[in-house]
Design a protein around this motif. Structure first.
Motif, PDB file in Angstrom:
ATOM      1  N   ARG A 148       6.229 -10.334  -0.014  1.00 30.69           N
ATOM      2  CA  ARG A 148       6.112  -9.156  -0.874  1.00 30.69           C
ATOM      3  C   ARG A 148       5.860  -7.896  -0.031  1.00 30.69           C
ATOM      4  NH1 ARG A 148       5.568  -8.102  -6.049  1.00 30.69           N
ATOM      5  NH2 ARG A 148       5.477 -10.345  -6.546  1.00 30.69           N
ATOM      6  N   MET A 149       5.004  -8.020   0.968  1.00 28.28           N
ATOM      7  CA  MET A 149       4.700  -6.885   1.824  1.00 28.28           C
ATOM      8  C   MET A 149       5.968  -6.359   2.503  1.00 28.28           C
ATOM      9  SD  MET A 149       1.958  -6.874   4.963  1.00 28.28           S
ATOM     10  CE  MET A 149       2.818  -8.246   5.781  1.00 28.28           C
ATOM     11  N   VAL A 150       6.797  -7.272   3.000  1.00 24.95           N
ATOM     12  CA  VAL A 150       8.020  -6.861   3.694  1.00 24.95           C
ATOM     13  C   VAL A 150       9.039  -6.308   2.712  1.00 24.95           C
ATOM     14  CG1 VAL A 150       9.959  -7.679   5.082  1.00 24.95           C
ATOM     15  CG2 VAL A 150       7.641  -8.461   5.592  1.00 24.95           C
ATOM     16  N   VAL A 151       9.177  -6.932   1.560  1.00 30.76           N
ATOM     17  CA  VAL A 151      10.120  -6.447   0.552  1.00 30.76           C
ATOM     18  C   VAL A 151       9.750  -5.034   0.098  1.00 30.76           C
ATOM     19  CG1 VAL A 151      10.829  -6.727  -1.870  1.00 30.76           C
ATOM     20  CG2 VAL A 151      10.936  -8.669  -0.286  1.00 30.76           C
ATOM     21  N   GLU A 152       8.479  -4.807  -0.192  1.00 30.87           N
ATOM     22  CA  GLU A 152       8.064  -3.483  -0.653  1.00 30.87           C
ATOM     23  C   GLU A 152       8.258  -2.433   0.437  1.00 30.87           C
ATOM     24  OE1 GLU A 152       4.105  -4.150  -2.063  1.00 30.87           O
ATOM     25  OE2 GLU A 152       4.791  -4.934  -4.011  1.00 30.87           O
ATOM     26  N   HIS A 153       8.054  -2.819   1.687  1.00 30.28           N
ATOM     27  CA  HIS A 153       8.316  -1.895   2.792  1.00 30.28           C
ATOM     28  C   HIS A 153       9.812  -1.600   2.885  1.00 30.28           C
ATOM     29  CE1 HIS A 153       8.106   0.095   6.626  1.00 30.28           C
ATOM     30  NE2 HIS A 153       8.819  -0.842   7.218  1.00 30.28           N
ATOM     31  N   ALA A 154      10.638  -2.645   2.766  1.00 30.97           N
ATOM     32  CA  ALA A 154      12.089  -2.444   2.825  1.00 30.97           C
ATOM     33  C   ALA A 154      12.575  -1.550   1.682  1.00 30.97           C
ATOM     34  CB  ALA A 154      12.800  -3.800   2.782  1.00 30.97           C
ATOM     35  N   GLN A 155      11.976  -1.712   0.506  1.00 27.92           N
ATOM     36  CA  GLN A 155      12.372  -0.888  -0.643  1.00 27.92           C
ATOM     37  C   GLN A 155      12.027   0.578  -0.435  1.00 27.92           C
ATOM     38  OE1 GLN A 155      10.295  -3.196  -3.647  1.00 27.92           O
ATOM     39  NE2 GLN A 155      12.241  -3.896  -4.524  1.00 27.92           N
ATOM     40  N   ARG A 156      10.985   0.844   0.334  1.00 25.44           N
ATOM     41  CA  ARG A 156      10.656   2.242   0.636  1.00 25.44           C
ATOM     42  C   ARG A 156      11.677   2.865   1.584  1.00 25.44           C
ATOM     43  NH1 ARG A 156       5.285   0.087   0.288  1.00 25.44           N
ATOM     44  NH2 ARG A 156       5.230  -0.430   2.521  1.00 25.44           N
ATOM     45  N   LEU A 157      12.397   2.000   2.292  1.00 21.46           N
ATOM     46  CA  LEU A 157      13.393   2.498   3.251  1.00 21.46           C
ATOM     47  C   LEU A 157      14.784   2.614   2.639  1.00 21.46           C
ATOM     48  CD1 LEU A 157      12.334   0.313   6.334  1.00 21.46           C
ATOM     49  CD2 LEU A 157      11.721   2.695   5.889  1.00 21.46           C
TER      50      LEU A 157
END
Length: 211
Positions: A148-157
């Motif tokens: 989830r942490m990585v997905v949410e970071h990717a979504q910010r990009l």
């Protein structure tokens, strides 16, 4: 007047070395013999210490296995979260979702190389030990939180091809150390080949199609 307790650096270092020897011996024995087939006495003999020393350092066999697992995941015994480790930093430094997934594939390969065999020990032991069932379930929850942490970071990009929950579930499937254990450990893939395949597979599964 309160007396200050003197802490000897030499004694602290000796205790640290003892703990390291116990964890190293336990790691080898748990992987080779399994959790049930390894006793604290076995670990003590392999580490070159008395059994009470193992108990005094870690308490129980389950607690020792948890320490073995924690150090396999982190790479050392320092109390620093995975997300704040230098080897995780490339994920945060990424400027696109694809770059974040590529970096995370590297993280998964690194963790898989250190922890896949220990994960398997916990998985097998969880079938017969309620205490280790709880540890196994916590591992799954932690992997999910990491995804989830990585997905949410990717979504910010940038945009992903799925909503957050679906993307998290997909990435949770790919960040399982058992995948590394199967392809590298059992099928003999080279680590760079595995890492490249994992990055490409994550990209294909999570990024919008450009076709």
């Amino acid at each position: 007047m309160v007396k200050r307790q003197y802490v000897s650096p030499v004694r602290q270092e000796a205790a640290r070395r003892t703990r390291a020897a116990i964890v190293g011996a336990a790691t080898e024995l748990f992987v080779a013999r399994g959790y049930v087939g390894t006793s604290l006495s076995d670990v003590a003999r392999a580490a070159g210490v008395a059994r009470p020393t193992v108990t005094a350092s870690f308490g129980s066999k389950a607690a020792l296995l948890k320490q073995v697992l924690d150090q396999a995941l982190a790479g050392d015994d320092q109390p620093v979260p995975v997300a704040r480790r230098p080897w995780f930093q490339p994920v945060w430094d990424a400027s696109t979702p694809g770059e974040a997934l590529d970096a995370y594939a590297g993280v998964c390969a690194l963790i898989g190389g250190r922890a896949a065999a220990v994960f398997e020990v916990v998985r097998r032991a969880a079938d017969s030990s309620p205490e280790l069932t709880e540890l196994w379930n916590t591992l799954q929850e932690n992997r999910l939180a990491g995804a989830r942490m990585v997905v949410e970071h990717a979504q910010r990009l940038g945009a992903l091809a799925h909503d957050t929950q679906a993307a998290v579930d997909i990435l949770w499937t790919f960040n399982d150390p058992a995948l590394f254990g199967a392809l590298v450990g059992q099928r003999g893939w080279a680590v760079p080949v595995f890492t490249s395949w994992l990055a490409t597979t994550m990209r294909n599964a999570l990024l919008p199609s450009t076709g």
